[in-house]
Write an enzyme that holds these catalytic residues in place. Structure first.
Site, PDB file in Angstrom:
ATOM      1  N   GLU A  50       6.000  13.479 -15.961  1.00 38.13           N
ATOM      2  CA  GLU A  50       7.160  13.563 -16.861  1.00 38.13           C
ATOM      3  C   GLU A  50       8.196  12.474 -16.584  1.00 38.13           C
ATOM      4  OE1 GLU A  50       5.784  16.069 -15.270  1.00 38.13           O
ATOM      5  OE2 GLU A  50       5.337  17.692 -16.705  1.00 38.13           O
ATOM      6  N   PHE A 112       8.517  33.359 -12.305  1.00 41.08           N
ATOM      7  CA  PHE A 112       7.608  32.233 -12.046  1.00 41.08           C
ATOM      8  C   PHE A 112       8.148  30.949 -12.704  1.00 41.08           C
ATOM      9  CE2 PHE A 112       3.647  30.021 -13.638  1.00 41.08           C
ATOM     10  CZ  PHE A 112       3.253  29.518 -12.405  1.00 41.08           C
ATOM     11  N   GLN A 113       8.281  29.906 -11.949  1.00 40.88           N
ATOM     12  CA  GLN A 113       8.739  28.584 -12.413  1.00 40.88           C
ATOM     13  C   GLN A 113      10.199  28.538 -12.861  1.00 40.88           C
ATOM     14  OE1 GLN A 113       5.766  27.426 -15.410  1.00 40.88           O
ATOM     15  NE2 GLN A 113       4.741  26.201 -13.845  1.00 40.88           N
ATOM     16  N   VAL A 382      11.939  -2.321  -9.722  1.00 36.91           N
ATOM     17  CA  VAL A 382      12.947  -2.478  -8.665  1.00 36.91           C
ATOM     18  C   VAL A 382      12.224  -2.898  -7.393  1.00 36.91           C
ATOM     19  CG1 VAL A 382      14.418  -1.085  -7.143  1.00 36.91           C
ATOM     20  CG2 VAL A 382      14.696  -0.979  -9.622  1.00 36.91           C
ATOM     21  N   PHE A 467      11.133  -5.621  -0.433  1.00 42.25           N
ATOM     22  CA  PHE A 467      12.584  -5.725  -0.607  1.00 42.25           C
ATOM     23  C   PHE A 467      13.304  -4.948   0.501  1.00 42.25           C
ATOM     24  CE2 PHE A 467      16.751  -5.176  -2.567  1.00 42.25           C
ATOM     25  CZ  PHE A 467      16.968  -6.463  -3.038  1.00 42.25           C
TER      26      PHE A 467
HETATM   27  C1  LIG Z   1      12.458   5.980  -6.124  1.00 42.98           C
HETATM   28  C2  LIG Z   1      12.920   4.997  -5.098  1.00 42.98           C
HETATM   29  N1  LIG Z   1      12.526   5.136  -3.821  1.00 42.98           N
HETATM   30  C3  LIG Z   1      12.924   4.251  -2.879  1.00 42.98           C
HETATM   31  C4  LIG Z   1      13.732   3.206  -3.215  1.00 42.98           C
HETATM   32  C5  LIG Z   1      14.174   2.169  -2.162  1.00 42.98           C
HETATM   33  N2  LIG Z   1      13.489   0.894  -2.455  1.00 42.98           N
HETATM   34  C6  LIG Z   1      14.048  -0.111  -3.137  1.00 42.98           C
HETATM   35  S1  LIG Z   1      13.051  -1.411  -3.362  1.00 42.98           S
HETATM   36  C7  LIG Z   1      11.801  -0.670  -2.518  1.00 42.98           C
HETATM   37  C8  LIG Z   1      10.507  -1.387  -2.275  1.00 42.98           C
HETATM   38  C9  LIG Z   1       9.738  -1.638  -3.505  1.00 42.98           C
HETATM   39  O1  LIG Z   1       8.447  -2.000  -3.110  1.00 42.98           O
HETATM   40  P1  LIG Z   1       7.420  -2.659  -4.098  1.00 42.98           P
HETATM   41  O2  LIG Z   1       7.370  -1.930  -5.371  1.00 42.98           O
HETATM   42  O3  LIG Z   1       6.141  -2.826  -3.373  1.00 42.98           O
HETATM   43  O4  LIG Z   1       8.089  -4.066  -4.395  1.00 42.98           O
HETATM   44  P2  LIG Z   1       8.333  -5.277  -3.371  1.00 42.98           P
HETATM   45  O5  LIG Z   1       9.795  -5.271  -3.058  1.00 42.98           O
HETATM   46  O6  LIG Z   1       7.448  -5.087  -2.190  1.00 42.98           O
HETATM   47  O7  LIG Z   1       7.931  -6.473  -4.141  1.00 42.98           O
HETATM   48  C10 LIG Z   1      12.192   0.607  -2.068  1.00 42.98           C
HETATM   49  C11 LIG Z   1      11.358   1.496  -1.236  1.00 42.98           C
HETATM   50  C12 LIG Z   1      14.144   3.108  -4.566  1.00 42.98           C
HETATM   51  N3  LIG Z   1      14.935   2.143  -5.000  1.00 42.98           N
HETATM   52  N4  LIG Z   1      13.695   4.001  -5.485  1.00 42.98           N
END
Ligand SMILES: Cc1ncc(C[n+]2csc(CCOP(=O)(O)OP(=O)(O)O)c2C)c(N)n1
Length: 574
Positions: A50, A112-113, A382, A467
């Site tokens: 979802e 439930f739920q 992100v 990141f």
């Molecule tokens: C739902 C969620 N969990 C954790 C984070 C913290 N966070 C920000 S960037 C990132 C790493 C993203 O890894 P990836 O998709 O492999 O991209 P990369 O930066 O390695 O290219 C994390 C864990 C977040 N922003 N959102």
């Protein structure tokens, strides 16, 4: 058979131009799915999680400016919507979520739920109400729709499954009316004061955000009159960057030096329709003016000297005739020269050196930019994909860019690409996915085949949460807990019915991305990219600098000196 409450709901959505509902079916949603079944003008876009439904609806709403709809069944089903709904709400896109509820007579019994959607979604919506009897329909739905559209954000209606199946009470629905599009302009006195200030200023820099949508011509004329460089925030990129001789790029944590210096070296900073969040990137002693549609945004991010309420297009149209042409363009020229230098530095990093592995992720983004259609829709995860999108995807007024730029949630890119493609069948849609981001909602790769959505997924496979690793290093912490032991994503894609390709060398990048883009159907290209490409901010704070020093020291002490050399090779201040 007469109409049921669910039929009325679907009728009204259809009358508002809604063509599909994204969701996962469930018992408590039976009334709605059954009402959609057999309709031509409304479809059910089944997804595998979802959260994907909410992100997809948000992408559709962002691209069309119209209402988009997602749904989840009672309890866990609608609970899964929540992160995507936060993203929609914070990006200010009109989305209606239907949160099915347990049978109405069981509410309050710990059934439930059982959950309480009115409480759960209160923080990520403008309007969130339970429909507890048929008589509330269609009014509650109409208020929910109007609130989402006019306040731009999320509305939620919690609808118990049994109420959805009850006979509707005859209340004629109001026919949808054209959404008002008022112009909002500061007062004459305020415009005159602003004109006086700008006419007397020597070095003006403009910082523009998503609020500049629809004001491109006025913005360029303003910059031309004031000889002002234009810096953009990430959400402003698609509306500001193109056909813009005053563009000096971005600033902020994922920006680069020219945007930073243009902001820091001005006398007057003019913030237009932006909620750019990083306080440390605002100049300390410039006069700061902010113009925004929403008064509550004024002064939220920086100390202001003047705050004006208005839409950017109307405000600039009123302001321009009062401005005198500036002749001194030294600030502009210096900023543009800096931008050219910064751009050159960035472009030099975006190369595929023959035989050199792992591949520079910058090169991948550059190739995607070069090969993508002139009206492509991109989404970026992100993590580092957002950095590469910010730096290497060129907007042109027709291309669109989706991301989780306010909420900052991982795993946004594939779901947003699903919403983009479902609502724009003929457009090329490209998801720039992280390996962490893709894996987080990997199940929805199956949705591409399920609905024959020809999305192209480019995976930046660096086997890390890269990141976060960078943030750890910047904070002086040794990177830990960031390794990803990944599968072969291309084979997973193949098994899911997509074209799946792996680019392991720079030579493979261009032909494989070209092959994927030309493929008549969904495709995934995983590219084995370097994990240690620094996407550093244009300047780093003393704390971060100390952090990097600390990281290097710790790396040496723990026998990871090779990484220090890697880090040292990178010019942090490009
Ligand atoms: C739902 C969620 N969990 C954790 C984070 C913290 N966070 C920000 S960037 C990132 C790493 C993203 O890894 P990836 O998709 O492999 O991209 P990369 O930066 O390695 O290219 C994390 C864990 C977040 N922003 N959102």
């Amino acid at each position: 058979m007469g109409k049921r409450v669910a039929d009325v709901l679907v009728d009204i959505l259809a009358a508002h131009g809604v063509e599909r509902i994204y969701g996962v079916a469930g018992d408590s949603l039976n009334g709605i799915t059954d009402s959609i079944r057999g309709r031509e003008s409304m479809g059910w876009t089944a997804v595998r999680h979802e959260e994907t439904a909410a992100f997809a609806a948000g992408a559709e709403a962002h691209l069309t400016g119209r209402l988009a709809v997602c749904a989840g069944s009672c309890g866990p089903g609608n609970l899964h919507l929540i992160n995507g709904l936060y993203d929609c709400h914070r990006s200010r896109v009109p989305v209606l979520a239907i949160a099915a509820q347990i049978p109405s007579h069981e509410i309050g019994s710990g059934y439930f739920q059982e959950t309480r959607p009115e409480h759960l979604f209160a923080q990520c919506s403008h309007y969130c109400e339970l429909v507890s009897q048929p008589e509330q329909m269609p009014r509650v739905l109409e208020i929910a729709i109007q609130t989402a559209l006019s306040r731009r954000g999320v509305s939620v209606i919690a609808l118990p499954g049994d109420i959805a199946l009850r006979d509707a009470v005859e209340h004629p629905a109001s026919p949808p009316f054209a959404q008002p599009q008022p112009s909002l302009c500061p007062s004459d006195t305020e415009i005159a004061t602003l004109a006086k200030l700008l006419n007397a200023a020597e070095k003006v820099t403009i910082l523009g955000g998503a609020g500049c949508a629809g004001a491109h011509a006025e913005l360029i004329q303003l910059a031309s009159t004031l000889k002002a460089p234009i810096v953009h925030a990430m959400r402003g990129k698609e509306f500001i960057e193109y056909d813009n001789p005053f563009d000096v790029g971005m600033t902020g944590l994922i920006g680069f030096a020219s945007g930073y210096h243009a902001m820091m070296n001005c006398d007057v900073l003019l913030m237009l329709g932006t909620d750019f969040p990083y306080r440390q990137f605002f100049p300390g002693d410039a006069t700061i003016v902010q113009i925004d549609l929403r008064g509550e945004q004024l002064g939220r991010r920086a100390r202001l000297d003047h705050g004006l309420v208005g839409d950017i297009q109307s405000t600039l149209a009123a302001l321009l005739p009062r401005l005198t042409q500036h002749e001194d363009d030294r600030h502009l020229q210096a900023s543009l020269a800096h931008y050219q230098k910064a751009r050159k530095g960035l472009d030099e990093l975006a190369v595929g050196e023959p035989g050199k592995t792992p591949i520079h992720p910058q090169y991948v983004a550059r190739v995607v930019n070069e090969l993508a259609a002139k009206d492509a829709i991109f989404s970026c995860d992100v993590g580092t994909p957002t950095v590469w999108a910010a730096r290497y995807l060129a907007m042109n007024g027709r291309r669109r860019l989706l991301g989780s730029f306010n909420h900052g949630s991982m795993a946004n890119a594939l779901p947003q690409a699903i919403g983009a493609q479902a609502s724009h069948r003929g457009r090329q849609v490209i998801s720039l996915s992280g390996d962490g981001g893709l894996a987080m909602l990997l199940g929805d790769l199956l949705t591409l085949r399920q609905h024959d959505l020809p999305v192209k997924v480019v995976v930046f496979r660096n086997d890390a949460l890269a990141f976060v690793e960078l943030e750890m290093k910047a904070a002086g912490i040794l990177d830990f807990a960031t390794d990803l032991r990944n599968p072969d994503f291309a084979r997973i894609a193949e098994a899911a019915g997509l074209l799946g390709l792996t680019a392991a060398t720079p030579e493979q990048v261009r032909p494989m991305i070209a092959q994927a883009l030309a493929h008549d159907g969904p495709a995934l290209v995983e590219v084995l990219v370097s994990r240690q490409e620094l996407s550093m901010p244009p300047t780093i704070t003393v704390e971060q600098m100390t952090g990097f020093g600390l990281f290097m020291l710790r790396a040496v002490l723990s026998g990871r000196g090779d990484e220090v050399i890697d880090l040292a090779k990178v010019n942090l201040f490009r």
